[in-house]
Design an enzyme around this catalytic site. Structure first.
Site, short mmCIF file in Angstrom:
data_model
loop_
_atom_site.label_atom_id
_atom_site.label_comp_id
_atom_site.label_asym_id
_atom_site.label_seq_id
_atom_site.Cartn_x
_atom_site.Cartn_y
_atom_site.Cartn_z
CD GLN A 68 0.60 -8.77 -2.39
OE1 GLN A 68 1.38 -9.37 -3.23
NE2 GLN A 68 -0.70 -8.52 -2.84
N GLY A 91 -4.48 -4.49 -4.33
CA GLY A 91 -5.37 -3.21 -4.61
C GLY A 91 -4.83 -2.11 -5.11
CG HIS A 92 -1.62 -2.23 -7.33
ND1 HIS A 92 -0.77 -2.85 -8.39
CD2 HIS A 92 -1.46 -2.59 -5.91
CE1 HIS A 92 0.11 -3.52 -7.49
NE2 HIS A 92 -0.30 -3.44 -6.26
NE ARG A 152 -4.24 0.33 2.88
CZ ARG A 152 -4.55 0.96 1.87
NH1 ARG A 152 -4.01 2.28 2.05
NH2 ARG A 152 -4.91 0.38 0.77
CG ASP A 202 -1.70 -1.22 1.46
OD1 ASP A 202 -2.34 -1.71 0.18
OD2 ASP A 202 -1.97 -1.71 2.23
CE LYS A 242 3.06 -2.53 -4.34
NZ LYS A 242 2.72 -2.21 -3.17
P1 IMP Z 1 -2.83 -12.83 1.75
O1 IMP Z 1 -1.69 -12.15 0.77
O2 IMP Z 1 -4.41 -12.67 1.55
O3 IMP Z 1 -2.46 -14.06 2.18
O4 IMP Z 1 -2.41 -12.14 2.99
C1 IMP Z 1 -1.43 -12.28 3.90
C2 IMP Z 1 -1.08 -10.72 4.44
O5 IMP Z 1 -0.68 -9.85 3.39
C3 IMP Z 1 -2.07 -10.13 5.39
O6 IMP Z 1 -1.52 -9.36 6.28
C4 IMP Z 1 -2.65 -9.18 4.28
O7 IMP Z 1 -3.52 -8.07 4.80
C5 IMP Z 1 -1.47 -8.55 3.37
N1 IMP Z 1 -1.76 -8.05 2.24
C6 IMP Z 1 -1.81 -8.85 1.05
N2 IMP Z 1 -2.06 -8.04 0.07
C7 IMP Z 1 -1.75 -6.83 0.32
C8 IMP Z 1 -1.90 -5.65 -0.27
O8 IMP Z 1 -1.99 -5.42 -1.46
N3 IMP Z 1 -1.41 -4.53 0.56
C9 IMP Z 1 -1.46 -4.53 1.83
N4 IMP Z 1 -1.23 -5.78 2.31
C10 IMP Z 1 -1.39 -6.90 1.91
#
Ligand code: IMP
Length: 425
Positions: free
Chosen positions: A221, A40-41, A302, A13, A16
């Site tokens: 991520q 989520g971009h 967040r 977040d 990007k």
């Molecule tokens: P997963 O990717 O759904 O398996 O989640 C694993 C961890 O990564 C959790 O803490 C999510 O909140 C975090 N996470 C996954 N995708 C994002 C993102 O795009 N932005 C921020 N955190 C993310």
């Protein structure tokens, strides 16, 4: 020609999406190489806001080739929905999407099993089935994009996987089992809809590089969510670091020219796990409100905190950033004193490197250096010289601490709310 990898330097977040969209102007190809629709971009073009989950953020430009690389885990339902939403907004996007034959597919049973596992594990995942899909990939049970075109292969894989998953769902979790025929026919239909996008993406990308095109690799991520280099187990299930661009797209490290770290001017994290510089009082809430710090995929608030140089030094090391982009500087406007974490204290020890032990990270106290804030608004500033002196000092402090040059500063969501200090492309 140039190849540029864009990487989140914190817990995701960082903004990007905006930077990828901004740089796409000068690029021919934009490639996603890991993660899935957990991302989520958010990209704002004019007055329209787009949230992209699977498609590369370059999709909002005309005539750019957008590639979903082999390292991505792809939920066909999510992709089709995203394409429909963009079409609904009047975008022409058909002939510029390419999906690797080797993308692993998120299946309904991945989502079902994650739903159950999360009840006890409490990682705080996005519940999009990302972890279970990568688990199947590594266990060599995965269903890949190309399997959609071979019904017998597809059926056999679904059948074999469901035997195990349904056993677990029924006997371990006491949950409803899933129907093989339903999943099979649903995925055959997805194959029909997506078949024209399926491509040898590694060949396409390498040919583009070899013929002198500019190629942008869009990370999802952030570094501290990397499966190897992040705050395990509170991480996502892919390699979010720069090396992931090579494995997730099929490109040699020799062909990567620039690696840009995207750093938010403060820190956020969503989901569980340690966060030493978290601000738990009203100021944290103020930053959350001002920065719109709510998950673009799940809507979760967040967690917000101060900038953490210790975590960022780790990100510089494991990614080898050639330059930095600082985002959301304007969110800090008007805060009297800004804290920056320059070390941690654990028991009576001072720690300067990001700890490998979760125990230590969970129990350490940040050591802060205080910098004066600025009263003036930086929102929308496009010229570095117009920034308040203290904002420049804040940026200089980051640059000096990390020993990497800051090339772009983002001062708002829109494309032109951007300061170019040193062009990336
Ligand atoms: P997963 O990717 O759904 O398996 O989640 C694993 C961890 O990564 C959790 O803490 C999510 O909140 C975090 N996470 C996954 N995708 C994002 C993102 O795009 N932005 C921020 N955190 C993310």
């Amino acid at each position: 020609m140039s190849t540029v990898v864009i990487i989140g330097a914190q817990w995701g977040d960082e903004g990007k999406g905006k930077i990828v969209d901004f740089l796409t102007e000068k690029c021919d190809y934009v490639v996603r190489f890991q993660g899935g629709c957990n991302a989520g971009h958010t990209v704002v073009v004019g007055n329209e806001k787009y949230v992209l989950h699977l498609l590369p953020s370059g999709i909002l430009h005309k005539n750019k080739k957008c590639i979903i690389g082999n390292g991505v885990v792809l939920d066909p339902a999510a992709l089709l929905k995203e394409i429909d939403t963009l079409r609904g907004k009047g975008l022409e996007i058909d002939d510029n999407i390419y999906i690797s034959k080797h993308c692993h597919l998120i299946m309904p049973y991945h989502i079902a099993i994650e739903e159950q596992a999360e009840k006890t594990k409490k990682i705080g995942t996005t519940k999009k089935g990302i972890g279970p899909c990568y688990t199947d990939k590594i266990a060599r049970n995965g269903v890949r994009m190309i399997d959609l075109l071979y019904p017998d292969v597809l059926r056999n894989k679904i059948k074999a996987n469901l035997e195990i998953i349904n056993f677990l769902l029924k006997n371990l979790y006491g949950a409803d089992v899933l129907n093989e025929e339903d999943i099979f026919s649903q995925y055959v239909r997805y194959g029909e809809k997506l078949k024209d996008y399926i491509a040898d993406s590694d060949i396409l990308i390498n040919e583009a590089i070899d013929s002198g095109k500019n190629v942008l690799f869009e990370g999802a991520q952030g570094t501290l969510l990397d499966i190897d280099h992040g705050t395990y187990p509170y991480v996502t299930s892919s390699n979010t670091v720069a090396g992931g661009a090579c494995t997730g797209a099929g490109v040699s490290p020799r062909k990567i020219d620039k690696i840009i770290g995207i750093v938010k001017a403060y820190t956020t994290r969503v989901g569980g796990g340690p966060f030493p510089t978290e601000i738990k009082d009203a100021l944290g809430e103020l930053i959350r409100q001002r920065g719109g710090e709510y998950g673009a995929t799940t809507g979760r608030p967040r967690r917000c905190g101060w900038l953490d140089i210790v975590g960022l030094k780790h990100a510089v090391r494991v990614n080898g950033f050639t330059g930095l982009v600082i985002t959301k500087l304007d969110i800090l406007d008007g805060i009297e004193k800004l804290k920056v974490c320059v070390g941690y204290k654990h028991e009576d020890k001072i720690i300067e490197e990001f700890p490998k032990e979760l125990e230590i990270l969970e129990n350490c106290k940040p050591i802060y250096e205080e910098l004066p804030g600025w009263k003036e608004s930086t929102a929308g500033i496009k010229d570095y010289e117009r920034l308040p002196q203290n904002a420049k000092k804040y940026l200089q402090f980051i640059e000096d601490s990390l020993k990497v040059k800051i090339q772009i500063i983002s001062t708002g969501q829109k494309r032109d709310e951007t300061i170019i200090k040193e062009p990336i492309l």
